[in-house]
Design a protein around this motif. Structure first.
Motif, PDB file in Angstrom:
ATOM      1  N   LEU A  95       0.830  -1.211   0.000  1.00 50.59           N
ATOM      2  CA  LEU A  95       0.000   0.000   0.000  1.00 50.59           C
ATOM      3  C   LEU A  95       0.864   1.260   0.000  1.00 50.59           C
ATOM      4  CD1 LEU A  95      -2.725   1.475   0.269  1.00 50.59           C
ATOM      5  CD2 LEU A  95      -2.527   1.164   2.759  1.00 50.59           C
ATOM      6  N   ILE A  96       1.880   1.294   0.850  1.00 49.07           N
ATOM      7  CA  ILE A  96       2.775   2.456   0.931  1.00 49.07           C
ATOM      8  C   ILE A  96       3.448   2.709  -0.415  1.00 49.07           C
ATOM      9  CG2 ILE A  96       4.883   3.366   1.985  1.00 49.07           C
ATOM     10  CD1 ILE A  96       2.515   3.434   3.837  1.00 49.07           C
ATOM     11  N   TYR A  97       3.924   1.647  -1.016  1.00 51.34           N
ATOM     12  CA  TYR A  97       4.606   1.750  -2.303  1.00 51.34           C
ATOM     13  C   TYR A  97       3.672   2.314  -3.374  1.00 51.34           C
ATOM     14  CZ  TYR A  97       5.464  -0.206  -6.934  1.00 51.34           C
ATOM     15  OH  TYR A  97       5.564  -0.383  -8.275  1.00 51.34           O
ATOM     16  N   SER A  98       2.430   1.829  -3.427  1.00 52.46           N
ATOM     17  CA  SER A  98       1.481   2.252  -4.450  1.00 52.46           C
ATOM     18  C   SER A  98       1.158   3.737  -4.337  1.00 52.46           C
ATOM     19  CB  SER A  98       0.190   1.430  -4.348  1.00 52.46           C
ATOM     20  OG  SER A  98       0.450   0.056  -4.519  1.00 52.46           O
ATOM     21  N   VAL A  99       0.956   4.208  -3.112  1.00 48.30           N
ATOM     22  CA  VAL A  99       0.670   5.623  -2.896  1.00 48.30           C
ATOM     23  C   VAL A  99       1.850   6.478  -3.354  1.00 48.30           C
ATOM     24  CG1 VAL A  99       0.296   7.392  -1.113  1.00 48.30           C
ATOM     25  CG2 VAL A  99      -0.957   5.225  -1.012  1.00 48.30           C
ATOM     26  N   GLY A 100       3.058   6.063  -3.009  1.00 48.12           N
ATOM     27  CA  GLY A 100       4.248   6.818  -3.397  1.00 48.12           C
ATOM     28  C   GLY A 100       4.460   6.849  -4.902  1.00 48.12           C
ATOM     29  N   GLU A 111      12.097  18.865  -6.139  1.00 50.95           N
ATOM     30  CA  GLU A 111      12.053  18.705  -4.682  1.00 50.95           C
ATOM     31  C   GLU A 111      10.923  17.773  -4.257  1.00 50.95           C
ATOM     32  OE1 GLU A 111      14.509  21.939  -5.799  1.00 50.95           O
ATOM     33  OE2 GLU A 111      12.377  21.611  -6.270  1.00 50.95           O
ATOM     34  N   TRP A 112       9.749  17.932  -4.873  1.00 52.49           N
ATOM     35  CA  TRP A 112       8.635  17.053  -4.509  1.00 52.49           C
ATOM     36  C   TRP A 112       8.868  15.629  -5.007  1.00 52.49           C
ATOM     37  CZ3 TRP A 112       5.336  17.389  -0.862  1.00 52.49           C
ATOM     38  CH2 TRP A 112       4.891  18.633  -0.400  1.00 52.49           C
ATOM     39  N   LEU A 113       9.552  15.499  -6.134  1.00 53.08           N
ATOM     40  CA  LEU A 113       9.873  14.152  -6.609  1.00 53.08           C
ATOM     41  C   LEU A 113      10.758  13.431  -5.600  1.00 53.08           C
ATOM     42  CD1 LEU A 113       9.694  12.020  -8.837  1.00 53.08           C
ATOM     43  CD2 LEU A 113      11.673  13.092  -9.937  1.00 53.08           C
ATOM     44  N   LEU A 114      11.683  14.150  -4.985  1.00 52.44           N
ATOM     45  CA  LEU A 114      12.519  13.553  -3.946  1.00 52.44           C
ATOM     46  C   LEU A 114      11.669  13.045  -2.787  1.00 52.44           C
ATOM     47  CD1 LEU A 114      15.517  16.074  -3.729  1.00 52.44           C
ATOM     48  CD2 LEU A 114      15.528  13.805  -4.770  1.00 52.44           C
ATOM     49  N   VAL A 115      10.700  13.858  -2.357  1.00 49.70           N
ATOM     50  CA  VAL A 115       9.833  13.468  -1.243  1.00 49.70           C
ATOM     51  C   VAL A 115       9.038  12.209  -1.587  1.00 49.70           C
ATOM     52  CG1 VAL A 115       7.841  14.150   0.159  1.00 49.70           C
ATOM     53  CG2 VAL A 115       9.637  15.815  -0.355  1.00 49.70           C
ATOM     54  N   PHE A 116       8.454  12.201  -2.768  1.00 52.97           N
ATOM     55  CA  PHE A 116       7.608  11.072  -3.150  1.00 52.97           C
ATOM     56  C   PHE A 116       8.422   9.803  -3.397  1.00 52.97           C
ATOM     57  CE2 PHE A 116       4.671  14.520  -4.996  1.00 52.97           C
ATOM     58  CZ  PHE A 116       4.053  14.698  -3.762  1.00 52.97           C
ATOM     59  N   ARG A 117       9.649   9.956  -3.909  1.00 54.03           N
ATOM     60  CA  ARG A 117      10.506   8.780  -4.050  1.00 54.03           C
ATOM     61  C   ARG A 117      10.888   8.218  -2.687  1.00 54.03           C
ATOM     62  NH1 ARG A 117      10.623   5.481  -8.057  1.00 54.03           N
ATOM     63  NH2 ARG A 117      12.719   4.833  -7.470  1.00 54.03           N
ATOM     64  N   ILE A 119       8.815   8.094  -0.155  1.00 56.00           N
ATOM     65  CA  ILE A 119       7.670   7.260   0.225  1.00 56.00           C
ATOM     66  C   ILE A 119       7.728   5.915  -0.493  1.00 56.00           C
ATOM     67  CG2 ILE A 119       5.150   7.071   0.140  1.00 56.00           C
ATOM     68  CD1 ILE A 119       5.044  10.129   0.366  1.00 56.00           C
ATOM     69  N   VAL A 120       8.050   5.960  -1.784  1.00 57.25           N
ATOM     70  CA  VAL A 120       8.223   4.712  -2.541  1.00 57.25           C
ATOM     71  C   VAL A 120       9.287   3.840  -1.882  1.00 57.25           C
ATOM     72  CG1 VAL A 120       9.069   3.738  -4.720  1.00 57.25           C
ATOM     73  CG2 VAL A 120       7.438   5.631  -4.743  1.00 57.25           C
ATOM     74  N   GLY A 121      10.385   4.469  -1.478  1.00 57.48           N
ATOM     75  CA  GLY A 121      11.473   3.721  -0.858  1.00 57.48           C
ATOM     76  C   GLY A 121      11.065   3.017   0.418  1.00 57.48           C
ATOM     77  N   LEU A 122      10.249   3.669   1.243  1.00 58.72           N
ATOM     78  CA  LEU A 122       9.780   3.030   2.476  1.00 58.72           C
ATOM     79  C   LEU A 122       9.031   1.739   2.165  1.00 58.72           C
ATOM     80  CD1 LEU A 122       8.460   6.112   4.500  1.00 58.72           C
ATOM     81  CD2 LEU A 122      10.462   4.715   5.048  1.00 58.72           C
ATOM     82  N   GLY A 123       8.148   1.792   1.170  1.00 54.18           N
ATOM     83  CA  GLY A 123       7.395   0.596   0.800  1.00 54.18           C
ATOM     84  C   GLY A 123       8.258  -0.469   0.159  1.00 54.18           C
ATOM     85  N   LEU A 124       9.166  -0.063  -0.715  1.00 53.97           N
ATOM     86  CA  LEU A 124      10.031  -1.029  -1.379  1.00 53.97           C
ATOM     87  C   LEU A 124      10.926  -1.766  -0.395  1.00 53.97           C
ATOM     88  CD1 LEU A 124      11.222   0.953  -4.553  1.00 53.97           C
ATOM     89  CD2 LEU A 124       9.601  -0.943  -4.476  1.00 53.97           C
ATOM     90  N   GLY A 125      11.558  -0.999   0.499  1.00 49.97           N
ATOM     91  CA  GLY A 125      12.459  -1.616   1.468  1.00 49.97           C
ATOM     92  C   GLY A 125      11.753  -2.603   2.371  1.00 49.97           C
ATOM     93  N   GLY A 126      10.568  -2.217   2.834  1.00 52.75           N
ATOM     94  CA  GLY A 126       9.810  -3.111   3.697  1.00 52.75           C
ATOM     95  C   GLY A 126       9.325  -4.344   2.976  1.00 52.75           C
ATOM     96  N   GLU A 127       8.905  -4.180   1.731  1.00 55.41           N
ATOM     97  CA  GLU A 127       8.413  -5.300   0.932  1.00 55.41           C
ATOM     98  C   GLU A 127       9.505  -6.338   0.711  1.00 55.41           C
ATOM     99  OE1 GLU A 127       5.899  -7.186  -2.305  1.00 55.41           O
ATOM    100  OE2 GLU A 127       5.401  -5.785  -0.719  1.00 55.41           O
TER     101      GLU A 127
END
Length: 464
Positions: A95-100, A111-117, A119-127
């Motif tokens: 879910l975290i990855y999809s939102v990011g 700058e916003w792309l950095l923030v959103f990436r 969020i993607v990273g949090l989901g990817l790492g956990g997955e």
């Protein structure tokens, strides 16, 4: 006989049946799309460089943010998986990855792309950390290495191979057809959300691992999962089935076995040496792999290839990734872990040097690039197999996630440095640097324990 050893015997007797194969498909399906998303920055890097005027260092920094957050995500997910279970945390990270990923497609600026990436990273790492732990715990001893290695066939092999092809499809065909123009790169991020959401729908059939259920005293649920594995049919959690009582009580599972995780625990005896060895090896390996994956399209474009051709040639080189991951499955089923790691590190080191010295033509670029990826994937697949074998069930998620995350810091640190080295000193300097990283990885791995052919329970009781 200890209850954990009894469970290991039951899992080994059940073997690797149809239910295991379905679990494997559900887990690796998500990892496949995760790796494509992980490589998305490398795919869109040349486009962003033109449209937003970014330098190689800035493109590398996008990946650094992604991988830094993957490190944090792996540690947090590992702790949560040991506390709440492997299955719910696997779903949460999806879910975290999809939102990011969807947010990246809508990013208004760098700058916003950095923030959103992030969020993607949090989901990817956990997955990734949770998936490795889950497959290791489901698998019987004989098939554990092949099952976890198959995870990287889908991820590092097929995922790395498909990522640039996906880029060619979107940037070269879909975007022009719909008139995307300067926004073509947004579709690279956005379209990846669709298959991941679909994968989440099917993952509701995943059971919890029997080893985690026993470790937390959930005997009835443990027996249910074992019954499902024996039957070969996955069922929804709400469906009633006739459960076989493989285990009748908690046996010698005590409150001490279920004690809360201490953050410093994996850096204390008896786990310290294991953690340092595998983390250092992973650090050097990820530093080399992610740096070159991120920069390869930029390197090729700087040598005169078009953006689409640069991405396409990267796809050809990634064929070596798929071959390497498949080879690692065979090697890990037959050879000792440290032997396979030596093959991967030495091969990556020599092919990196050759790439830096002998890439005078398109054919040599493609051949040596594919060879380099081949050995990288042998190494990384073996590291994925090695990680969950080093810790007991109570801290396996945390240990796997933390060691993997420390290793991934190599990508965080090295990717922008690699971009600056390339801008300042050129291609040869990049690959000489990579060769040094893999030599250090080989030395560090020799200090870890050999785990091939032993049950997870046996490895937990004989720390090195």
């Amino acid at each position: 006989m200890r209850t954990t050893e009894k469970l290991a015997g039951i899992i080994d007797r059940i073997g690797f049946g149809r239910a295991h194969k379905l679990i494997l498909l559900l887990v690796i399906g998500g990892v496949f799309f995760d790796v494509i998303e992980q490589n998305a920055v490398g795919v869109v890097g040349p486009v962003l460089r033109q449209d937003w005027g970014l330098s190689s260092g800035q493109i590398g920094f996008i990946n650094s943010v992604t991988f830094f957050c993957m490190c944090a995500g792996g540690i947090l997910a590992g702790m949560m998986a040991d506390r709440f279970g492997r299955r719910p945390i696997l779903m949460f990270n999806l879910l975290i990855y999809s939102v990011g990923a969807l947010a990246c497609a809508l990013a208004p600026n760098y700058e916003w792309l950095l923030v959103f990436r992030g969020i993607v990273g949090l989901g990817l790492g956990g997955e990734l950390a949770t998936a490795i732990t889950m497959l290791a715990e489901f698998s019987p001893t004989k098939h554990r290495a092949s099952a976890v290695s198959a995870l990287n066939v889908a991820g590092g092999g097929l995922g790395n191979f498909a990522a640039p092809l996906y880029g060619v499809l979107v940037l070269g065909l879909i975007a022009p057809a719909i008139g995307a123009g300067d926004d073509a790169w947004r579709w690279v991020f956005g379209l990846l959300v669709l298959p991941v959401v679909l994968m989440g729908v099917f993952r509701r059939y995943l059971p919890e691992t029997p080893r985690y259920l026993l470790a937390t005293g959930q005997i009835a649920e443990c027996n249910r999962t074992l019954t499902i594995l024996q039957s070969g049919r996955l069922v929804a959690r709400s469906e009633k089935i006739e459960v076989v009582e493989y285990l009748t009580d908690k046996g010698d599972i005590t409150l001490r076995d279920r004690a809360p995780i201490r953050l410093r625990e994996i850096f204390e005896k008896p786990w310290r040496r294991r953690t340092v060895a595998v983390s250092t090896t992973y650090f050097m390996a990820s530093a080399g792999q992610i740096s070159i994956l991120t920069l390869m399209p930029v390197i090729l474009v700087s040598q005169g290839f078009s953006i689409v051709a640069g991405v396409g040639y990267t796809a050809v080189m990634q064929a070596g990734s798929l071959a390497g991951a498949l080879t690692a499955v065979l090697l890990n089923a037959r050879l000792k872990r440290k032997t396979v790691i030596a093959i991967g590190t030495l091969g990556a080191m020599l092919s990196a040097i050759a790439f830096g010295m002998f890439t005078s033509s398109t054919a040599s670029v493609l051949a040596l690039g594919a060879l380099f990826q081949f050995f990288i994937l042998i190494l990384n697949t073996t590291l994925w197999t090695w990680l969950p074998e080093l810790y007991p069930t109570r801290i396996r998620g945390f240990g796997t996630g933390t060691a993997k995350s420390i290793g991934m810091m190599g990508a965080v640190v090295m990717t922008p440095i690699a971009g600056m080295i390339f801008d300042a000193a050129g291609l040869t300097a990049i690959f000489v640097t990579l060769a040094c990283l893999y030599l250090i990885a080989l030395i560090a791995a020799m200090f870890g324990p050999e785990t091939a052919g032993k049950s997870l329970e046996e490895l937990s009781e004989q720390p090195a």
